[in-house]
Design an enzyme around this catalytic site. Structure first.
Site, PDB file in Angstrom:
ATOM      1  N   CYS A  80      -4.647   1.136  14.256  1.00  0.00           N
ATOM      2  CA  CYS A  80      -3.693   1.895  14.565  1.00  0.00           C
ATOM      3  C   CYS A  80      -4.004   2.546  16.076  1.00  0.00           C
ATOM      4  CB  CYS A  80      -3.490   3.122  13.486  1.00  0.00           C
ATOM      5  SG  CYS A  80      -2.929   2.453  12.199  1.00  0.00           S
ATOM      6  N   GLY A 113       8.985  -5.861   6.112  1.00  0.00           N
ATOM      7  CA  GLY A 113       8.677  -5.781   4.697  1.00  0.00           C
ATOM      8  C   GLY A 113       7.423  -5.375   4.428  1.00  0.00           C
ATOM      9  N   ARG A 186      13.005   8.058  -2.980  1.00  0.00           N
ATOM     10  CA  ARG A 186      12.182   7.425  -4.242  1.00  0.00           C
ATOM     11  C   ARG A 186      10.691   7.426  -4.238  1.00  0.00           C
ATOM     12  NH1 ARG A 186      10.700   1.581  -3.251  1.00  0.00           N
ATOM     13  NH2 ARG A 186      12.183   1.352  -1.347  1.00  0.00           N
TER      14      ARG A 186
END
Ligand SMILES: [Zn+2]
Lengths: 378, 146
Positions: A80, A113, A186
């Protein structure tokens, strides 16, 4: 005394861009930064390119497409913090007298994904231990216990950053959200809900650095660009170990980087006007407040509650919308922060300007551990 | 011939369940998995030791979507357990509902199935389970079941 200044910045928006290659995005950002710096072919003596997933010679492809090769081009991977690492190398080379002008850029096109990271060994994947958001969740749970942080605070971070991001044309998500929707999304790994996690995506950012004499032309100065790795022992460190010790006094990699950067820049946390920090998840932003010394240890919740870190507050954090709005293209994200803060210091951040900002800090941290802290002044 | 195989040799023993770590004589640090060179003091010659099979739950969550390269069931519990040696272990938990777990509760090492490999072997790994035998923390769900 000479220093290093930022004389041009450029960005390719962060998001998902079907049919646009990583090289195409790099070209857009580099072109923009070079144009702003008024630097053309032959005008820079080295280039450093941050990328984690770009593959072999990613930087060469971008500069090849622009017809600007011949100088040393070095690809830099530091997770990162790849962009922070590239910036540190470039600034160091200028300070050492090796170059006068250096191009630094970061590019990324993250797979879609669930992202497979070569960091984990195959057996760790098989055992389900390559569950990246679960590590974030454990860190969030410990922070909640130590600092009185609630799920409502986590939702507030998302609401704040998405509100800021709505004014950033380079962000992926430009709509505001409310706390109810955040908490209604969720559960990924308790206590973290889907909207509390940033989205890996695509983008590019570029910065041109130049040697400057003190007092010259009011340019944004790069006062510090620091990269640090971890000291071992902390089980939830971004080094992602399988075990750690019970010693809770081991400093975080982000704290090491920040301490070093404050010293080099000759400023402290109380001098800062604006911060861009690593909000991979909402709890990570709150933890960063404490690790960077923006508030006392244990004080993240009250610092957030008081509105200090919202635009208009005492120390706005992530006026760009943060990774929660922009998404996170690993190699580009740290330089994206530098682009934002340069615009803030030049009073060019339309719709999200921190009034009178003169001292700015950018922070990235991720697997390795790699922690980068950059301080810009004007 | 199919049988039971560990997800990685040398990580743990199955009978009785024990994690195989190491101990550095130079600084007294415990490691897991086993290290030759101590990550804390860089001394060579850390020696293998069996770690305590019981400890206390330090942090926990559940993984709801299969992580990369994982072929087993979801959800599954995931957390950190602190052992008496002063080491904290990242581990699967047998309890996949975080609302049934409490910080500090006693835990015990066990071995759990992951999936069958291409040869039909059962692949197993280490995990920690709530230690009902020494449960000194109230567990209302179990109370009701008794
Ligand atoms: Zn040692």
């Amino acid at each position: 005394m000479s220093g290093v200044s930022v004389c041009g910045v450029g960005i390719h928006p962060f998001g998902r861009f079907e049919g646009v290659s990583i090289t195409d995005m790099g070209v857009v950002a580099v072109r923009a930064a070079l144009a702003e710096a008024n630097v053309g072919r032959g005008g820079f003596q080295a280039a450093f390119c941050g990328t984690a997933y770009g593959g072999v010679a990613s930087g060469h492809k971008v500069l090849g497409a622009l017809g600007m090769t011949g100088m040393p081009i070095v690809d830099v991977e530091a997770g990162c913090a790849s962009g922070s690492a590239a910036l540190m190398l470039a600034a160091g080379a200028i300070a050492a007298g090796q170059y006068d002008t250096v191009l630094v850029f970061g590019i990324e096109k993250m797979p879609k994904g669930i992202i497979r990271s070569s960091f984990f060994e195959p057996w760790q994947e098989e055992a389900g231990l390559a569950a990246t958001p679960a590590y974030f969740a454990l860190r969030a749970q410990r922070l909640m216990a130590a600092s009185g942080v609630t799920k409502e605070h986590l939702a507030s971070v998302v609401v704040k950053n998405r509100r800021h991001g709505a004014a950033n044309p380079d962000a992926m998500f430009r709509s505001e959200v409310d706390a109810t929707s955040v908490l209604g999304s969720r559960v990924i790994c308790e206590p973290l809900h889907l909207w509390m996690l940033c989205t890996p995506n695509e983008g590019a950012a570029a910065v041109v650095l130049q040697r400057t004499n003190e007092g010259e032309d009011g340019r944004v100065r790069l006062a510090a660009a620091v990269l640090r790795s971890h000291v071992p022992g902390s089980v939830l460190s971004e080094s992602t170990p399988l075990a750690g010790t019970v010693d809770d006094t081991i400093p975080a990699a982000s704290t090491l980087a920040a301490t070093d950067a404050y010293e080099r820049a000759g400023v402290g946390p109380s001098d800062l006007d604006v911060v861009e920090c690593q909000d991979t998840d909402a709890a990570r932003e709150l933890l960063s407040y404490e690790e960077l010394g923006l508030c006392p240890a244990g004080g993240a919740a009250s610092f957030l509650e008081g509105g200090a870190t919202t635009l208009g507050g005492r120390l706005p954090v992530n006026p760009s919308g943060g990774l929660l709005s922009k998404g996170e293209p690993l190699g580009a994200s740290a330089l994206g922060q530098v682009v934002e803060l340069t615009r803030q210091l030049r009073a060019q951040a339309t719709g999200r300007q921190v009034q009178g900002a003169r001292v700015a800090l950018a922070h990235t941290v991720g697997r390795g551990a790699n922690a980068g802290v950059v301080i810009l002044t004007r | 011939m199919s049988g039971v195989v560990p997800v990685r040799e040398g990580l743990f023993t199955a009978d009785p369940p024990r994690l195989v770590g190491s101990l550095c004589d130079a600084c007294g640090g415990h490691h897991f998995p086993r290290h030759e060179t101590c990550p804390y003091c860089a001394a060579d010659g850390a020696r293998p030791v069996e770690l305590s099979p019981t400890g206390r739950l330090w942090a926990f969550t559940a993984v709801t979507a299969p992580p990369p390269g994982y072929r087993g069931e979801v959800p599954f519990g995931f957390g950190v357990v602190e052992l008496p040696e002063g080491i904290r272990i990242v581990t699967r938990l047998t309890e996949s509902d975080p609302s049934r777990l409490t910080p500090g509760q006693p835990m015990r090492l066990t071995v759990v199935p992951l999936h069958a490999d291409d040869d039909g072997n059962q692949v197993v790994t280490y995990a920690f389970a709530p230690d009902r035998g020494r449960n000194d923390v109230a567990d209302p769900i179990d109370e009701a079941a008794r």
